[in-house]
Each structure stands twice: as C-alpha cells, then as structure tokens.
Design a protein around this motif. Sequence first.
Motif, short mmCIF file in Angstrom:
data_model
loop_
_atom_site.label_atom_id
_atom_site.label_comp_id
_atom_site.label_asym_id
_atom_site.label_seq_id
_atom_site.Cartn_x
_atom_site.Cartn_y
_atom_site.Cartn_z
N ASN A 37 0.81 -1.25 0.11
CA ASN A 37 0.02 0.22 0.01
C ASN A 37 0.85 1.24 0.16
OD1 ASN A 37 -2.85 -0.64 0.05
ND2 ASN A 37 -2.30 -2.07 1.37
N ALA A 38 1.86 1.17 0.72
CA ALA A 38 3.21 2.42 0.55
C ALA A 38 3.36 2.68 -0.88
CB ALA A 38 3.92 2.30 1.63
N PHE A 39 3.64 1.47 -1.35
CA PHE A 39 4.19 1.57 -2.94
C PHE A 39 2.95 2.08 -3.73
CE2 PHE A 39 4.83 0.22 -7.09
CZ PHE A 39 6.03 0.41 -7.30
N VAL A 40 1.95 1.86 -3.66
CA VAL A 40 0.87 2.24 -4.78
C VAL A 40 0.57 3.55 -4.24
CG1 VAL A 40 -1.55 2.00 -5.19
CG2 VAL A 40 -0.16 0.12 -4.83
N VAL A 41 0.54 4.08 -2.88
CA VAL A 41 0.16 5.42 -2.60
C VAL A 41 1.52 6.30 -2.99
CG1 VAL A 41 0.01 7.18 -0.69
CG2 VAL A 41 -1.17 4.83 -0.75
N ALA A 42 2.46 5.90 -3.14
CA ALA A 42 3.77 6.65 -3.46
C ALA A 42 4.09 6.88 -5.07
CB ALA A 42 5.10 6.08 -2.91
N VAL A 43 3.40 5.75 -5.57
CA VAL A 43 3.31 6.10 -7.18
C VAL A 43 2.72 7.33 -7.77
CG1 VAL A 43 3.17 5.14 -9.46
CG2 VAL A 43 4.32 3.70 -7.63
N PRO A 44 2.97 8.34 -8.20
CA PRO A 44 2.38 9.55 -8.52
C PRO A 44 1.09 8.89 -9.44
CG PRO A 44 4.72 10.03 -9.04
CD PRO A 44 4.54 8.40 -8.65
N GLY A 45 -0.06 9.35 -9.00
CA GLY A 45 -1.20 9.13 -9.96
C GLY A 45 -1.89 7.89 -9.93
N ALA A 46 -1.16 6.62 -9.22
CA ALA A 46 -1.66 5.45 -9.23
C ALA A 46 -2.89 5.32 -8.61
CB ALA A 46 -0.49 4.67 -8.38
N MET A 47 -3.20 6.03 -7.34
CA MET A 47 -4.53 6.07 -6.48
C MET A 47 -5.52 6.69 -7.24
SD MET A 47 -4.17 4.27 -4.02
CE MET A 47 -5.55 4.36 -3.25
#
Length: 154
Positions: free
Chosen positions: A99-109
């Motif tokens: 979840n930290a990775f997905v949140v950190a990827v710009p625009g992913a969420m």
Amino acid sequence: MDTHEHHHGPDTSWAGARSATLHCLTGCAIGEVLGMIIGTATGLHNAGTVVLSIVLAFVFGYGLTARGVLAAGLTLGAALQVAFAADTVSIAVMEVVDNAFVVAVPGAMDAGLGDLLFWASLAGSLVIAFGAALPVNKWLIARGRGHAVVHEYH
C-alpha cells in the motif's frame, strides 16, 4: 521403494520461506486487488480504498490458511487460531509495503481500472511486498513461528 521425502519439522531453508511467502502473497494479492478494484470502481476515497484492500487481504490470507488446516480436521476456531499465528506478521508486512508503494506512485491511486498505471503499480507493489516479506518469513519459520505452525497440519 518410498521416494517421498519425510521431514521432521518445517522447512527453514530459503525455499521453504519462498513457499510460505508465496502462499501468503496469494491471499494478500486476492484481497488487495479486489479491494483496489472495488474502491476504484465505486469511487471510494483513497484512504477508504486502502483500508478496504487491507481488510480483504487479511480476510483472504487467513481464509486460505484456515481452509487448508480445516481439511486436516481442525475445528473452525482452531483453524483460525493457526491462521492468525501463521499469517499475521507476513500479511502485515506485505500490506504496509504494497500500500505504501501504490500510494507513493504518482497518480496510481487516481488511475482508473482501464489505466495501465493502475495495474502496473498494483503488480509492482505485490512484487516488492513479496521481497519485503520473504526474509521476515524466513526469520519467523527458523524460530518455529509464522508458517512453521501450519507445518504439523500438512
């Protein structure tokens, strides 16, 4: 001639840790992906989507383990106790990391279900989560914890 290898305890090798981590990743991935899909499709806020994904990852992770030990004849309560003991730390590590990775990827969420970014960030998060949980599971199994507690029911 009996060619079946007999073990007297859990496999504490890296191969054993890899197998335990893949097992855990299966339940986590089902819940994580389902949570992200549901949250994105229904327009849940990003925090709601993450919480839903985490809850479903634990439900599916515990469920897969409990299903396996139920087949060995345990009661539902006992099977859930084994699942909690076997999977809690591994699932928690995976969920924090993915979840930290997905949140950190710009625009992913904010990506939609039809966007490559949605799927690529989710797939990447699971690969990274596997890498983070692998040494944790190796350490736990070597100490008779984690998936080592499931071993006696296989």
